[in-house]
Design a protein around this motif. Structure first.
Motif, PDB file in Angstrom:
ATOM      1  N   LYS A 117     142.588  37.789 -87.581  1.00  0.00           N
ATOM      2  CA  LYS A 117     143.887  37.315 -87.134  1.00  0.00           C
ATOM      3  C   LYS A 117     143.717  36.155 -86.161  1.00  0.00           C
ATOM      4  CE  LYS A 117     146.086  41.777 -87.626  1.00  0.00           C
ATOM      5  NZ  LYS A 117     146.769  42.870 -86.956  1.00  0.00           N
ATOM      6  N   GLU A 118     144.611  35.185 -86.268  1.00  0.00           N
ATOM      7  CA  GLU A 118     144.580  34.056 -85.350  1.00  0.00           C
ATOM      8  C   GLU A 118     145.207  34.490 -84.041  1.00  0.00           C
ATOM      9  OE1 GLU A 118     146.666  29.741 -84.885  1.00  0.00           O
ATOM     10  OE2 GLU A 118     146.166  30.420 -86.896  1.00  0.00           O
ATOM     11  N   ARG A 119     144.523  34.165 -82.941  1.00  0.00           N
ATOM     12  CA  ARG A 119     145.020  34.573 -81.629  1.00  0.00           C
ATOM     13  C   ARG A 119     145.615  33.368 -80.923  1.00  0.00           C
ATOM     14  NH1 ARG A 119     141.202  38.416 -78.375  1.00  0.00           N
ATOM     15  NH2 ARG A 119     143.022  38.206 -77.086  1.00  0.00           N
ATOM     16  N   ARG A 120     146.823  33.536 -80.455  1.00  0.00           N
ATOM     17  CA  ARG A 120     147.483  32.454 -79.725  1.00  0.00           C
ATOM     18  C   ARG A 120     147.401  32.663 -78.221  1.00  0.00           C
ATOM     19  NH1 ARG A 120     151.290  30.113 -83.765  1.00  0.00           N
ATOM     20  NH2 ARG A 120     150.968  31.410 -85.573  1.00  0.00           N
ATOM     21  N   ASP A 121     146.951  33.852 -77.799  1.00  0.00           N
ATOM     22  CA  ASP A 121     146.889  34.151 -76.383  1.00  0.00           C
ATOM     23  C   ASP A 121     145.490  33.898 -75.797  1.00  0.00           C
ATOM     24  OD1 ASP A 121     145.670  36.157 -77.795  1.00  0.00           O
ATOM     25  OD2 ASP A 121     146.254  37.734 -76.398  1.00  0.00           O
ATOM     26  N   TYR A 122     144.633  33.220 -76.533  1.00  0.00           N
ATOM     27  CA  TYR A 122     143.260  33.003 -76.105  1.00  0.00           C
ATOM     28  C   TYR A 122     142.891  31.542 -76.334  1.00  0.00           C
ATOM     29  CZ  TYR A 122     138.165  33.247 -76.049  1.00  0.00           C
ATOM     30  OH  TYR A 122     136.851  33.030 -75.795  1.00  0.00           O
ATOM     31  N   GLU A 123     142.299  30.973 -75.309  1.00  0.00           N
ATOM     32  CA  GLU A 123     141.822  29.605 -75.425  1.00  0.00           C
ATOM     33  C   GLU A 123     140.343  29.583 -75.113  1.00  0.00           C
ATOM     34  OE1 GLU A 123     142.467  25.397 -73.100  1.00  0.00           O
ATOM     35  OE2 GLU A 123     144.205  26.705 -73.360  1.00  0.00           O
TER      36      GLU A 123
END
Length: 128
Positions: A117-123
């Motif tokens: 899954k692509e995570r948007r809360d992690y950079e």
């Protein structure tokens, strides 16, 4: 291969009980019960020692909570005579599955299968 397995089991604990454990059990052991997996539980005459002879793989997580409590003297009553009162929401005992295909794999794990899954809360950190 049968002779080799017999020799290995006589001197190594991970192939079953050692020769000394078998001799001690035969001389001093009093059988007190057996669980649903075929593991046999023993004690000596004055109940100063308690032990289990595993049926198959020697893995501590194969001992059910009832017998674990008896082995570690949490309670003195045998589980075969006075079983624990299990709650209706409790799941049946399951051995440790770490390292097997049945082990837990959280969502997003490589082992879980499918696309990660692509995570948007992690950079990701990038060095300067």
């Amino acid at each position: 291969m049968g002779i080799l397995n017999t020799l290995l089991s006589a001197v190594t604990w991970w192939n079953g009980s050692t020769l000394n454990t078998r001799i001690f059990t035969a001389r001093k052991g009093i059988k007190v019960g057996e669980d649903d997996q075929g593991n046999v539980f023993y004690r000596n005459a004055d109940d100063s020692k308690r032990w289990v002879m595993f049926n198959g793989e020697v893995e501590a997580s194969r001992v059910s909570p009832d017998w674990h409590g008896w082995l570690h003297r949490t309670f003195d009553d045998l589980p075969s005579e006075k079983p624990l009162n299990h709650k209706p929401w409790e799941k049946p005992h399951q051995e440790n599955l770490t390292g097997t295909m049945m082990a837990y794999a959280p969502a997003g794990s490589i082992r879980a299968g499918g696309e990660p899954k692509e995570r948007r809360d992690y950079e990701a950190w990038v060095p300067e």
